[in-house]
Design a protein around this motif. Sequence first.
Motif, PDB file in Angstrom:
ATOM      1  N   VAL A   1      -6.791   4.558   3.468  1.00 53.67           N
ATOM      2  CA  VAL A   1      -6.333   5.782   4.110  1.00 53.67           C
ATOM      3  C   VAL A   1      -5.080   6.312   3.413  1.00 53.67           C
ATOM      4  O   VAL A   1      -4.934   7.522   3.182  1.00 53.67           O
ATOM      5  CB  VAL A   1      -6.061   5.540   5.606  1.00 53.67           C
ATOM      6  N   ALA A   2      -4.162   5.417   3.073  1.00 55.19           N
ATOM      7  CA  ALA A   2      -2.943   5.837   2.381  1.00 55.19           C
ATOM      8  C   ALA A   2      -3.274   6.519   1.056  1.00 55.19           C
ATOM      9  O   ALA A   2      -2.639   7.519   0.684  1.00 55.19           O
ATOM     10  CB  ALA A   2      -2.040   4.627   2.146  1.00 55.19           C
ATOM     11  N   GLU A   3      -4.274   6.013   0.355  1.00 55.65           N
ATOM     12  CA  GLU A   3      -4.655   6.619  -0.916  1.00 55.65           C
ATOM     13  C   GLU A   3      -5.169   8.040  -0.705  1.00 55.65           C
ATOM     14  O   GLU A   3      -4.903   8.931  -1.508  1.00 55.65           O
ATOM     15  CB  GLU A   3      -5.732   5.767  -1.591  1.00 55.65           C
ATOM     16  N   MET A   4      -5.879   8.270   0.388  1.00 54.99           N
ATOM     17  CA  MET A   4      -6.386   9.613   0.674  1.00 54.99           C
ATOM     18  C   MET A   4      -5.258  10.585   1.018  1.00 54.99           C
ATOM     19  O   MET A   4      -5.411  11.797   0.855  1.00 54.99           O
ATOM     20  CB  MET A   4      -7.392   9.554   1.825  1.00 54.99           C
ATOM     21  N   LEU A   5      -4.132  10.050   1.497  1.00 51.55           N
ATOM     22  CA  LEU A   5      -3.028  10.910   1.901  1.00 51.55           C
ATOM     23  C   LEU A   5      -1.964  11.072   0.826  1.00 51.55           C
ATOM     24  O   LEU A   5      -1.011  11.842   1.004  1.00 51.55           O
ATOM     25  CB  LEU A   5      -2.380  10.345   3.166  1.00 51.55           C
ATOM     26  N   ALA A   6      -2.086  10.339  -0.267  1.00 53.64           N
ATOM     27  CA  ALA A   6      -1.099  10.444  -1.330  1.00 53.64           C
ATOM     28  C   ALA A   6      -1.119  11.858  -1.920  1.00 53.64           C
ATOM     29  O   ALA A   6      -2.175  12.432  -2.131  1.00 53.64           O
ATOM     30  CB  ALA A   6      -1.386   9.405  -2.415  1.00 53.64           C
ATOM     31  N   VAL A   7       0.057  12.407  -2.145  1.00 58.78           N
ATOM     32  CA  VAL A   7       0.178  13.776  -2.689  1.00 58.78           C
ATOM     33  C   VAL A   7       0.565  13.709  -4.158  1.00 58.78           C
ATOM     34  O   VAL A   7       1.514  13.025  -4.522  1.00 58.78           O
ATOM     35  CB  VAL A   7       1.228  14.560  -1.890  1.00 58.78           C
TER      36      VAL A   7
ATOM     37  N   ALA B   1       0.830  -1.208   0.000  1.00 61.39           N
ATOM     38  CA  ALA B   1       0.000   0.000   0.000  1.00 61.39           C
ATOM     39  C   ALA B   1       0.861   1.254   0.000  1.00 61.39           C
ATOM     40  O   ALA B   1       0.547   2.242  -0.677  1.00 61.39           O
ATOM     41  CB  ALA B   1      -0.927  -0.009   1.214  1.00 61.39           C
ATOM     42  N   ILE B   2       1.936   1.236   0.752  1.00 59.05           N
ATOM     43  CA  ILE B   2       2.850   2.382   0.785  1.00 59.05           C
ATOM     44  C   ILE B   2       3.461   2.604  -0.599  1.00 59.05           C
ATOM     45  O   ILE B   2       3.508   3.732  -1.105  1.00 59.05           O
ATOM     46  CB  ILE B   2       3.937   2.155   1.854  1.00 59.05           C
ATOM     47  N   GLU B   3       3.914   1.533  -1.209  1.00 57.19           N
ATOM     48  CA  GLU B   3       4.541   1.636  -2.536  1.00 57.19           C
ATOM     49  C   GLU B   3       3.530   2.087  -3.586  1.00 57.19           C
ATOM     50  O   GLU B   3       3.834   2.936  -4.442  1.00 57.19           O
ATOM     51  CB  GLU B   3       5.156   0.297  -2.922  1.00 57.19           C
ATOM     52  N   ALA B   4       2.322   1.538  -3.527  1.00 57.12           N
ATOM     53  CA  ALA B   4       1.303   1.864  -4.531  1.00 57.12           C
ATOM     54  C   ALA B   4       0.937   3.343  -4.509  1.00 57.12           C
ATOM     55  O   ALA B   4       0.555   3.913  -5.536  1.00 57.12           O
ATOM     56  CB  ALA B   4       0.057   1.016  -4.302  1.00 57.12           C
ATOM     57  N   ASN B   5       1.060   3.971  -3.328  1.00 60.89           N
ATOM     58  CA  ASN B   5       0.697   5.385  -3.206  1.00 60.89           C
ATOM     59  C   ASN B   5       1.913   6.310  -3.164  1.00 60.89           C
ATOM     60  O   ASN B   5       1.781   7.501  -2.868  1.00 60.89           O
ATOM     61  CB  ASN B   5      -0.172   5.574  -1.961  1.00 60.89           C
ATOM     62  N   ALA B   6       3.077   5.745  -3.465  1.00 62.25           N
ATOM     63  CA  ALA B   6       4.324   6.512  -3.564  1.00 62.25           C
ATOM     64  C   ALA B   6       4.577   7.351  -2.315  1.00 62.25           C
ATOM     65  O   ALA B   6       5.014   8.500  -2.389  1.00 62.25           O
ATOM     66  CB  ALA B   6       4.306   7.396  -4.808  1.00 62.25           C
ATOM     67  N   LEU B   7       4.298   6.768  -1.153  1.00 64.62           N
ATOM     68  CA  LEU B   7       4.521   7.467   0.108  1.00 64.62           C
ATOM     69  C   LEU B   7       5.937   7.188   0.613  1.00 64.62           C
ATOM     70  O   LEU B   7       6.413   6.047   0.535  1.00 64.62           O
ATOM     71  CB  LEU B   7       3.498   7.016   1.153  1.00 64.62           C
TER      72      LEU B   7
END
Length: 458
Positions: free
Chosen positions: A452-458, A369-375
């Motif tokens: 949640v991670a998707e909502m925080l992706a910039v 999930a972290i990788e998918a959203n480039a966080l």
Amino acid sequence: MDMADNSAAGAALDRKVRELRKREAETFRRARPKSEAAIGNGIAGFFGGVPMHWMTDWPTPFPIVVDRARGATIVDIDGNRLDDFCLGDTGSMFGHSPPPVARAIRRQAGRGLTYMLPSEDALALGALLVERFGLPHWQIATTATDANRFALRVARAITGRPKILVFNGCYHGSVDETMVRLVDGRPANRPGLAGEFRDLTRNTKIVEFNDLAALEAALAEGDVACVITEPVLTNSCMVLPDPGFHDGLRRLTRDTGTLLLIDETHTVSTAVGGYTRRHGLEPDLFVLGKPVAGGVPASIWGMSDEVAARYRAYNLAKEPGYSGMGTTLSANPLQFAAMRATLEEVMTEANYAHMDALAARLTAGLSRAIEANALPWHVARVGARVEFICAPGPLRNGSEAEAAHRPDLEAAIHVALVNRGVLIAPFHNMMLVSPATTRRQVDRLVAAFGEVAEMLAV
């Protein structure tokens, strides 16, 4: 990305975090009218409105009032069910009310709860502690804080040395001597200590974890009685040991006549016998609290043959009088019963295998999930204990771990996960997998985190 781009991205993330936290707080309130009515303005009769001050440290708008908990599930008084990955911040690491422990408590409840004498369970417990954790001599206390305090007194008594050494960012309960930190490379009392009238750095040395050169220099003066450490730092954001660090730590302590205390209160998540047993560490003193009795307040501290012999000689030579160690309710029969059940029937190889497999699944899912959203985040794990860390990694010491902490961001994520049916620890994004945790619960946590991670992706 240049500085302007970084600044813009940071501002965008801050805005997303504020919006997310406001939105999720409203959702949380709507789902818990009974809890809000019961505790939203505090509980009458308690200072600060709660029985223990850290109940207000949860990032939710008000504490969840629990109706019941079993296995890896909590149900609040509003009927909301939560997959529990906090598990009492390790106190219920093996699940809520493990059946063998619940049976042992029921059996002992009618036989007396405390009488300052051993029970039949105590006769079996001594051998179990030796078999599980390796050291040959044990004592029982009620909290890991007490156990660490007593073990450090023994270390000072038998070495005749005044000082201890801790690693920056460590966790050892609320032992006074460990409440120090590094500020710009210099030792200082931790901020916020209530009523502390001493400069704790006078008798506590502090260096960074994984820094063997600094450790060697600190021990060279020959005034340190004991190094107290976790095998993995867990008090802020998780810091794993560098290859060879523990070998170097053991060599340096032996070379300087310094005792080594391993505190496994959090890292017992690793395996039967903890990180110490799994990785062949050789401490002089060993402490374990929280989960050792399945949720009943209890702790243990153990000594090597050499330490026990030196402590025995010290006791024979010292003047008579109270040692300043021990509490009346420690080593009571309820503890004996619960610990025996935990060690014999709960802290098993089969349960750890289940925990380890699901923790690996959780780690992989969170990382995807972290990788998918480039966080720019990472995941760390020690056995069944998993953390997502909102900063690049891995981290190498306590200063890096403190800098990686993002309180507002982590608080927003926490409440958002609660609203999606998942509870994690209120401190440093810790998640535990228990023997009662299911694959479905892990997958729900991964899915909620991904949302949640998707909502925080910039």
